[in-house]
Design an enzyme around this catalytic site. Structure first.
Site, PDB file in Angstrom:
ATOM      1  N   LYS A   1       0.831  -1.215   0.000  1.00  0.00           N
ATOM      2  CA  LYS A   1       0.000   0.000   0.000  1.00  0.00           C
ATOM      3  C   LYS A   1       0.861   1.260   0.000  1.00  0.00           C
ATOM      4  O   LYS A   1       0.644   2.159  -0.782  1.00  0.00           O
ATOM      5  CB  LYS A   1      -0.913   0.056   1.243  1.00  0.00           C
ATOM      6  CG  LYS A   1      -2.028  -0.946   1.241  1.00  0.00           C
ATOM      7  CD  LYS A   1      -3.044  -0.645   2.348  1.00  0.00           C
ATOM      8  CE  LYS A   1      -2.462  -0.659   3.743  1.00  0.00           C
ATOM      9  NZ  LYS A   1      -1.877  -1.942   4.180  1.00  0.00           N
TER      10      LYS A   1
ATOM     11  N   ARG B   1      11.032  -1.557  10.788  1.00  0.00           N
ATOM     12  CA  ARG B   1      10.026  -1.050  11.721  1.00  0.00           C
ATOM     13  C   ARG B   1       9.881  -1.984  12.912  1.00  0.00           C
ATOM     14  O   ARG B   1       9.906  -3.201  12.750  1.00  0.00           O
ATOM     15  CB  ARG B   1       8.664  -0.952  11.012  1.00  0.00           C
ATOM     16  CG  ARG B   1       8.516   0.281  10.175  1.00  0.00           C
ATOM     17  CD  ARG B   1       7.318   0.241   9.270  1.00  0.00           C
ATOM     18  NE  ARG B   1       6.070  -0.223   9.871  1.00  0.00           N
ATOM     19  CZ  ARG B   1       4.889  -0.170   9.252  1.00  0.00           C
ATOM     20  NH1 ARG B   1       4.808   0.346   8.030  1.00  0.00           N
ATOM     21  NH2 ARG B   1       3.807  -0.609   9.828  1.00  0.00           N
TER      22      ARG B   1
ATOM     23  N   ARG C   1      11.318  -5.783   4.648  1.00  0.00           N
ATOM     24  CA  ARG C   1      11.054  -4.357   4.447  1.00  0.00           C
ATOM     25  C   ARG C   1      12.004  -3.495   5.275  1.00  0.00           C
ATOM     26  O   ARG C   1      12.256  -3.778   6.438  1.00  0.00           O
ATOM     27  CB  ARG C   1       9.605  -4.063   4.840  1.00  0.00           C
ATOM     28  CG  ARG C   1       9.262  -2.591   4.809  1.00  0.00           C
ATOM     29  CD  ARG C   1       7.816  -2.368   4.609  1.00  0.00           C
ATOM     30  NE  ARG C   1       7.007  -2.720   5.764  1.00  0.00           N
ATOM     31  CZ  ARG C   1       5.679  -2.658   5.762  1.00  0.00           C
ATOM     32  NH1 ARG C   1       5.035  -2.301   4.674  1.00  0.00           N
ATOM     33  NH2 ARG C   1       4.998  -2.974   6.845  1.00  0.00           N
TER      34      ARG C   1
ATOM     35  N   ARG D   1      -0.893  -8.278  13.383  1.00  0.00           N
ATOM     36  CA  ARG D   1      -1.431  -7.267  12.465  1.00  0.00           C
ATOM     37  C   ARG D   1      -2.305  -7.917  11.392  1.00  0.00           C
ATOM     38  O   ARG D   1      -3.325  -7.359  10.977  1.00  0.00           O
ATOM     39  CB  ARG D   1      -0.292  -6.459  11.832  1.00  0.00           C
ATOM     40  CG  ARG D   1       0.302  -5.456  12.823  1.00  0.00           C
ATOM     41  CD  ARG D   1       1.653  -4.938  12.383  1.00  0.00           C
ATOM     42  NE  ARG D   1       1.604  -4.228  11.128  1.00  0.00           N
ATOM     43  CZ  ARG D   1       2.637  -4.104  10.300  1.00  0.00           C
ATOM     44  NH1 ARG D   1       3.802  -4.657  10.610  1.00  0.00           N
ATOM     45  NH2 ARG D   1       2.514  -3.434   9.190  1.00  0.00           N
TER      46      ARG D   1
ATOM     47  N   ARG E   1      -9.605   1.960   8.813  1.00  0.00           N
ATOM     48  CA  ARG E   1      -9.109   0.617   9.081  1.00  0.00           C
ATOM     49  C   ARG E   1     -10.130  -0.222   9.847  1.00  0.00           C
ATOM     50  O   ARG E   1      -9.836  -1.334  10.231  1.00  0.00           O
ATOM     51  CB  ARG E   1      -7.839   0.728   9.905  1.00  0.00           C
ATOM     52  CG  ARG E   1      -6.636   0.059   9.231  1.00  0.00           C
ATOM     53  CD  ARG E   1      -5.468   0.233  10.166  1.00  0.00           C
ATOM     54  NE  ARG E   1      -4.296  -0.478   9.790  1.00  0.00           N
ATOM     55  CZ  ARG E   1      -3.275   0.039   9.134  1.00  0.00           C
ATOM     56  NH1 ARG E   1      -3.316   1.272   8.688  1.00  0.00           N
ATOM     57  NH2 ARG E   1      -2.205  -0.685   8.920  1.00  0.00           N
TER      58      ARG E   1
HETATM   59  P1  AMP Z   1       0.761   1.208   8.551  1.00  0.00           P
HETATM   60  O1  AMP Z   1       1.935   2.073   8.387  1.00  0.00           O
HETATM   61  O2  AMP Z   1      -0.419   1.645   7.745  1.00  0.00           O
HETATM   62  O3  AMP Z   1       1.078  -0.258   8.379  1.00  0.00           O
HETATM   63  O4  AMP Z   1       0.282   1.374  10.087  1.00  0.00           O
HETATM   64  C1  AMP Z   1       1.126   0.979  11.162  1.00  0.00           C
HETATM   65  C2  AMP Z   1       0.351   0.914  12.452  1.00  0.00           C
HETATM   66  O5  AMP Z   1      -0.186   2.202  12.759  1.00  0.00           O
HETATM   67  C3  AMP Z   1      -0.862  -0.009  12.443  1.00  0.00           C
HETATM   68  O6  AMP Z   1      -0.518  -1.365  12.691  1.00  0.00           O
HETATM   69  C4  AMP Z   1      -1.703   0.598  13.570  1.00  0.00           C
HETATM   70  O7  AMP Z   1      -1.179   0.254  14.843  1.00  0.00           O
HETATM   71  C5  AMP Z   1      -1.453   2.088  13.365  1.00  0.00           C
HETATM   72  N1  AMP Z   1      -2.470   2.662  12.457  1.00  0.00           N
HETATM   73  C6  AMP Z   1      -2.279   3.170  11.215  1.00  0.00           C
HETATM   74  N2  AMP Z   1      -3.423   3.597  10.672  1.00  0.00           N
HETATM   75  C7  AMP Z   1      -4.392   3.350  11.595  1.00  0.00           C
HETATM   76  C8  AMP Z   1      -5.808   3.536  11.627  1.00  0.00           C
HETATM   77  N3  AMP Z   1      -6.478   4.051  10.585  1.00  0.00           N
HETATM   78  N4  AMP Z   1      -6.465   3.157  12.750  1.00  0.00           N
HETATM   79  C9  AMP Z   1      -5.815   2.647  13.817  1.00  0.00           C
HETATM   80  N5  AMP Z   1      -4.504   2.408  13.846  1.00  0.00           N
HETATM   81  C10 AMP Z   1      -3.781   2.752  12.743  1.00  0.00           C
END
Ligand code: AMP
Length: 220
Positions: free
Chosen positions: A13, A161, A127, A172, A88
């Site tokens: 994404k 990360r 990654r 996740r 989400r």
């Molecule tokens: P990402 O970078 O999109 O993979 O997001 C990393 C982490 O940030 C996720 O596993 C969640 O813990 C948090 N996060 C990101 N976007 C959201 C969202 N819309 N709602 C809740 N937690 C989020």
């Protein structure tokens, strides 16, 4: 255009969002990136978010929705945006609908990136992201930086990360299936979902996505 990108962690994404946003000339809004920026600035929001992120859980809606709203209200997002990682869950999707309704605007498409589970695990394990800008994303085998550990874009240090460890990734994925996947049906009911495979070279996936969005736009 106003687009939402969905897909499991590791579907690409972030990588595709950067490329699509550039091609479509709309800002890329990633709630994950916004949280990571808060973590590196050590804000209160960052401290709170980190505790959820490190456990592979979602950050609470009250915090996330407000943050996403503030970002969407910035002037650069007035004529369109690409949302990456938001909404989400169904409560966030409903909050987004209310927000758009207030402004009398609509989403144009929800792009669903599909990838098999064994592939996303491999992608996440390799990654590496940049300390300076977490939208600069590499992979040790699929998209290696020219110099190991150094970002090609800005020379920053590449790191893994905290939430890309194997245990957290499993959590996740579980959260994705139970909480995020239901938004696909929510948006299917609105006729907005465009599904593409995110397998294959990065460029090919971008072209596939642009083609699918164009067909969707033409069909409206
Ligand atoms: P990402 O970078 O999109 O993979 O997001 C990393 C982490 O940030 C996720 O596993 C969640 O813990 C948090 N996060 C990101 N976007 C959201 C969202 N819309 N709602 C809740 N937690 C989020």
């Amino acid at each position: 255009m106003r687009i939402v990108l969905v897909g499991p962690p590791g579907a690409g994404k972030g990588t595709q969002a950067v490329r699509l946003a550039e091609k479509l000339r709309i800002p890329h809004i990633s709630t994950g990136d916004l949280f990571r920026a808060n973590i590196s600035r050590q804000t209160e929001l960052g401290k709170l978010a980190k505790s959820y992120m490190d456990a592979g859980n979602l950050v609470p809606d009250e915090v996330t929705i407000g943050m996403a709203k503030d970002r969407m209200e910035q002037p650069d997002a007035a004529n369109g945006f690409l949302l990456d990682g938001f909404p989400r869950n169904v409560a966030q999707a409903e909050a987004l609908d209310r927000l758009l309704q207030e402004e009398n605007i609509r989403l144009d498409a929800v792009l669903d990136l599909e990838a098999p589970e064994d592939e996303v695990v491999k992608r996440i394990a390799g990654r590496r992201i940049c300390r300076n800008d977490s939208s600069h994303v590499f992979h040790v085998t699929y998209n290696a930086s020219r110099e190991e550990g150094v970002c090609d874009v800005c020379g920053g240090e590449l790191y893994q990360r905290d939430d890309d460890s194997e245990d957290t990734v499993r959590k996740r994925l579980e959260v994705y299936h139970s909480q995020t996947e239901p938004i696909i049906d929510y948006y299917k009911a609105q006729g907005l979902v465009v599904t593409i495979s995110s397998m294959g070279p990065v460029d090919e996936v971008t072209q596939r996505a642009l083609g699918a969005l164009k067909r969707e736009d033409a069909a409206r």
